[in-house]
Motif scaffolding. Structure first.
Motif, PDB file in Angstrom:
ATOM      1  N   PRO A   1       0.837  -1.207   0.000  1.00 29.37           N
ATOM      2  CA  PRO A   1       0.000   0.000   0.000  1.00 29.37           C
ATOM      3  C   PRO A   1       0.871   1.255   0.000  1.00 29.37           C
ATOM      4  CG  PRO A   1      -0.029  -1.053   2.153  1.00 29.37           C
ATOM      5  CD  PRO A   1       0.723  -1.966   1.235  1.00 29.37           C
ATOM      6  N   LEU A   2       0.305   2.316  -0.520  1.00 26.74           N
ATOM      7  CA  LEU A   2       1.008   3.597  -0.510  1.00 26.74           C
ATOM      8  C   LEU A   2       1.093   4.129   0.913  1.00 26.74           C
ATOM      9  CD1 LEU A   2      -0.679   5.309  -3.580  1.00 26.74           C
ATOM     10  CD2 LEU A   2       1.622   4.386  -3.458  1.00 26.74           C
ATOM     11  N   PRO A   3       2.132   4.884   1.235  1.00 28.80           N
ATOM     12  CA  PRO A   3       2.202   5.482   2.571  1.00 28.80           C
ATOM     13  C   PRO A   3       1.073   6.497   2.747  1.00 28.80           C
ATOM     14  CG  PRO A   3       3.991   6.279   1.174  1.00 28.80           C
ATOM     15  CD  PRO A   3       3.278   5.223   0.406  1.00 28.80           C
ATOM     16  N   PRO A   4       0.663   6.741   3.984  1.00 31.13           N
ATOM     17  CA  PRO A   4      -0.428   7.692   4.207  1.00 31.13           C
ATOM     18  C   PRO A   4      -0.039   9.094   3.741  1.00 31.13           C
ATOM     19  CG  PRO A   4       0.587   7.038   6.284  1.00 31.13           C
ATOM     20  CD  PRO A   4       1.199   6.206   5.214  1.00 31.13           C
ATOM     21  N   ARG A   5      -1.029   9.839   3.237  1.00 30.22           N
ATOM     22  CA  ARG A   5      -0.791  11.211   2.802  1.00 30.22           C
ATOM     23  C   ARG A   5      -0.860  12.138   4.004  1.00 30.22           C
ATOM     24  NH1 ARG A   5      -4.616  12.644  -1.996  1.00 30.22           N
ATOM     25  NH2 ARG A   5      -3.426  14.541  -1.764  1.00 30.22           N
TER      26      ARG A   5
END
Length: 76
Positions: A7-11
């Motif tokens: 998953p992408l890192p949190p924004r």
């Protein structure tokens, strides 16, 4: 390094460099929103052509928030 499928890192608003600089159109939209929602007028002082009005606005801003850094003091 990111693993494939991870998953992408949190924004975060603290993550600098992920957004392009604000352009003039966006700045004007923010000024309009401030006026309509909060009654706050954000005017570039250099855009005010009337000398008396520009000086009056500058004087009020200086009284409320102090002089700007790098402001031209006209010899004072």
């Amino acid at each position: 390094m990111r693993l494939p499928g991870a998953p992408l890192p949190p924004r975060s608003c603290l993550d600098r460099g992920t957004r392009s600089p604000t352009n003039d159109t966006e700045v004007n939209a923010m000024r309009a929103a401030a006026w309509h929602r909060h009654g706050v007028a954000a005017l570039p002082v250099a855009d005010i052509t009337d000398d008396w009005l520009r000086q009056a606005i500058t004087n009020e801003a200086n009284r409320r928030w102090g002089r700007r850094n790098g402001e031209n003091h006209h010899g004072r």
